[in-house]
Enzyme design. Sequence first.
Site, mmCIF file in Angstrom:
data_model
loop_
_atom_site.group_PDB
_atom_site.id
_atom_site.type_symbol
_atom_site.label_atom_id
_atom_site.label_comp_id
_atom_site.label_asym_id
_atom_site.label_seq_id
_atom_site.Cartn_x
_atom_site.Cartn_y
_atom_site.Cartn_z
ATOM 1 N N ASP A 111 4.168 -5.099 3.616
ATOM 2 C CA ASP A 111 3.586 -4.017 4.404
ATOM 3 C C ASP A 111 4.460 -3.786 5.635
ATOM 4 O OD1 ASP A 111 1.990 -2.187 5.647
ATOM 5 O OD2 ASP A 111 0.180 -3.410 5.638
ATOM 6 N N ASP A 124 5.531 2.820 7.166
ATOM 7 C CA ASP A 124 4.184 2.311 6.913
ATOM 8 C C ASP A 124 3.450 3.215 5.922
ATOM 9 O OD1 ASP A 124 1.753 1.023 7.023
ATOM 10 O OD2 ASP A 124 1.199 1.826 8.977
ATOM 11 N N HIS A 168 0.842 -1.198 0.000
ATOM 12 C CA HIS A 168 0.000 0.000 0.000
ATOM 13 C C HIS A 168 0.875 1.245 0.000
ATOM 14 C CE1 HIS A 168 0.019 1.514 4.266
ATOM 15 N NE2 HIS A 168 0.197 0.253 4.600
ATOM 16 N N GLU A 173 -5.437 1.897 1.834
ATOM 17 C CA GLU A 173 -5.314 0.756 2.738
ATOM 18 C C GLU A 173 -5.614 1.177 4.164
ATOM 19 O OE1 GLU A 173 -3.261 -1.953 5.608
ATOM 20 O OE2 GLU A 173 -3.053 0.192 5.297
ATOM 21 N N GLU A 174 -5.146 2.372 4.518
ATOM 22 C CA GLU A 174 -5.318 2.850 5.890
ATOM 23 C C GLU A 174 -6.772 3.173 6.218
ATOM 24 O OE1 GLU A 174 -3.129 2.480 7.960
ATOM 25 O OE2 GLU A 174 -1.147 2.744 7.092
ATOM 26 N N HIS A 185 1.971 4.743 12.882
ATOM 27 C CA HIS A 185 0.826 5.630 12.692
ATOM 28 C C HIS A 185 1.027 6.991 13.360
ATOM 29 C CE1 HIS A 185 -2.501 2.589 11.355
ATOM 30 N NE2 HIS A 185 -1.451 2.612 10.544
#
Length: 530
Positions: free
Chosen positions: A354, A290, A278, A322-323, A460
């Site tokens: 990922d 990420d 992603h 994707e998130e 994140h």
Amino acid sequence: MPHRTPRRWTVAAALAGTLAFAVPSAVAAPPAPDDDAGTAAGTAVDVPPEQVLEHLEVLQAVAYANSGNRASGTPGYRGSVDYVVGRLRAAGYAPRVQGFDFPFFQEVVPTTVAVPGPGGVPRTLTAEEAAVMVYSGSGTVTAPVQAVDTTGAREASTSGCEAEDFAGFTAGSIALLQRGTCTFGVKAANAQAAGASAVLIFNTGLPGEEGVVAGTLGEPGAATLPVVGLSHAAGTALLGGAEVTVTAQTVSENRRTFNVLAETSTGDPGNTVMVGAHLDSVPEGAGINDNGSGSAGILAVAEALADTATANRVRFAWWGAEEFGLRGSEHYVADLKANDPAALESIALYLNFDMIGSPNYGRFVYDGDHSAFPPVQGPEGPVTAPEGSAAIEAAFHEHFGSVGLASGETEFSGRSDYGPFIAEGVPSGGLFTGAEGIKTAEQAALFGGRAGVAYDFCYHGACDDLANVDVRGLDEMTDAAAAVITRFAASTGDLTGADGTEREAQLPLGPATVDQGDGPHSAATVPDEQ
């Protein structure tokens, strides 16, 4: 292929071993290195580590130029798409950009809930006590809290699930509800219809459900008022009806985003090896680990493979959104299923990358034979690895063993972009270096790094930037990706044994199961209440 020493790169000292993804993992020691060892089929393409890092540097620059992130539906994501497309064209590919709409959400500023504190001084709830619901509305509200059909007992409550629950509710009050037997969206909609000015939904208090509720209302427009999840303790503390101030500033709307697809000009299109990562970040940061790491890694592999004749077609994908719930890969698979089922049938396997550069990394392979972790329970039953997935797992372990590196396992949960593929029975596998989970002493002994510390402290977060990548780990994982992609590009015969039965993963030593986490991209939100 032999491990190369990556070039030195300007990164924070934390790279020596800091952090990772919440991941359960089993581990195994490698056999002694064999200088002549290589992949079982074909010769792996060479992927210079400098090229992967160059891609990451550009993705970081794109984020810097666009409010610090590369989230789908933002200019930063479009800049990321443009870069990938440009590099693919320069390598000789004819990339395709596939557009689709998705429900976008962003918390513009941190949501706050101020409650009465000691001596009457307001206290703001911490991140462990309160979290805005995805697709919450905006607003600043100061009003008394009114509990709706709940006593705070440790149970899955029906609180707020029926309009009748709000009989006698005072319009303008903040509705206090308990998580339970219907969706958060239904609870919030019923509260809004009853005249609530904001909604607080606290956890059940059952084992494993004491902490803050990180939920979603399902879609933009489900509620226009602020909706916040609370821990069980924070919620029950408000049952007396105290005055509370809730402040939320969010963006919740449908937006357009894109997948990028490119495939080799050679190879059997009826036996396609699909490779994906992603491309989007979360709105909070640049997402360089990420998942800039996976995106950069497969882009470098695609560039290296561009001039190589392959027996099987290789199709690369950079997924959008994707998130926001695997939206890009779900759209792609659903589109094939509806409009070109033969093309879906032609996908022999899917490989997912990922987060492959976590600063306190582990070398985790998806557990395609469920030897370390039993199938997880999904909404429609156990999530099981399709036939052939064990052979994919074995291929990765064999590569790591051939270069003298330990490898471990991560739960095959379907919680990253391989999820839509396994739902259609496509054998799948891939790599992951960890997120918010904590590295064990056993893992530190095998992989290096620091025990008792997250694999990725910046998961994140705004600090997921260039300094949040372990260059050596990224190189090791990219080498493994190149080796296994090349292996299956040459032949997919390993997916079944000589007798037609699935080949099981063989580890140098039996896996030692360690504490289990949620696995790659574990559901950060809870769409339904069961």
